[in-house]
Design a protein around this motif. Structure first.
Motif, short mmCIF file in Angstrom:
data_model
loop_
_atom_site.label_atom_id
_atom_site.label_comp_id
_atom_site.label_asym_id
_atom_site.label_seq_id
_atom_site.Cartn_x
_atom_site.Cartn_y
_atom_site.Cartn_z
N ASP A 1 30.70 -0.35 -14.79
CA ASP A 1 31.32 -1.42 -15.46
C ASP A 1 32.80 -1.46 -14.68
N GLU A 2 33.07 -0.14 -14.02
CA GLU A 2 34.64 -0.27 -13.52
C GLU A 2 34.64 -1.33 -12.27
N ARG A 3 33.54 -1.19 -11.37
CA ARG A 3 32.98 -1.98 -10.37
C ARG A 3 33.12 -3.47 -10.79
N ASP A 4 32.24 -3.82 -11.77
CA ASP A 4 32.25 -5.17 -12.23
C ASP A 4 33.36 -5.78 -12.73
N GLN A 5 34.47 -4.94 -13.30
CA GLN A 5 35.51 -5.61 -13.95
C GLN A 5 36.59 -5.73 -12.60
N ALA A 6 36.60 -4.75 -11.60
CA ALA A 6 37.34 -5.13 -10.36
C ALA A 6 36.69 -6.15 -9.32
N TYR A 7 35.35 -6.50 -9.39
CA TYR A 7 34.94 -7.53 -8.48
C TYR A 7 35.16 -8.99 -9.25
N GLY A 8 35.01 -8.81 -10.63
CA GLY A 8 35.23 -10.05 -11.16
C GLY A 8 36.83 -10.59 -11.25
N GLU A 9 37.80 -9.68 -11.18
CA GLU A 9 39.10 -9.95 -10.96
C GLU A 9 39.38 -10.55 -9.66
N GLN A 10 38.64 -10.00 -8.59
CA GLN A 10 38.98 -10.41 -7.28
C GLN A 10 38.22 -11.89 -7.11
N ALA A 11 37.08 -11.85 -7.75
CA ALA A 11 36.26 -13.32 -7.76
C ALA A 11 37.17 -14.36 -8.49
N ARG A 12 37.90 -14.07 -9.57
CA ARG A 12 38.84 -14.90 -10.25
C ARG A 12 39.99 -15.49 -9.46
N ARG A 13 40.46 -14.45 -8.67
CA ARG A 13 41.53 -14.85 -7.67
C ARG A 13 41.38 -15.70 -6.39
N TYR A 14 39.97 -15.11 -5.89
CA TYR A 14 39.44 -15.74 -4.67
C TYR A 14 37.99 -16.28 -4.74
#
Length: 50
Positions: free
Chosen positions: A9-22
C-alpha cells in the motif's frame, strides 16, 4: 544515500501521488499493466541528517 524499495500500500500511495503530479507516470503504468510492477524507491541520507 541509502535506498529502500517501498512495497504494498505504501508503494501504491507513493506511485499514485507521482502519477497525479506527472501524468506520464500513469500512462507508463497503464502500458505495463499485467506485465510488471514499477518499483518505487525511497532515498534517505546515510548520515540521517536533513
Amino acid at each position: 544515500m541509502t535506498a529502500r524499495e517501498v512495497k504494498g500500500d505504501e508503494r501504491d500511495q507513493a506511485y499514485g501521488e507521482q502519477a497525479r503530479r506527472y501524468p506520464g507516470f500513469a500512462e507508463y503504468e497503464r502500458k505495463t499493466a499485467g506485465i510488471r510492477t514499477i518499483p518505487v524507491l525511497e532515498l534517505s541520507r546515510a548520515d540521517g541528517g536533513e
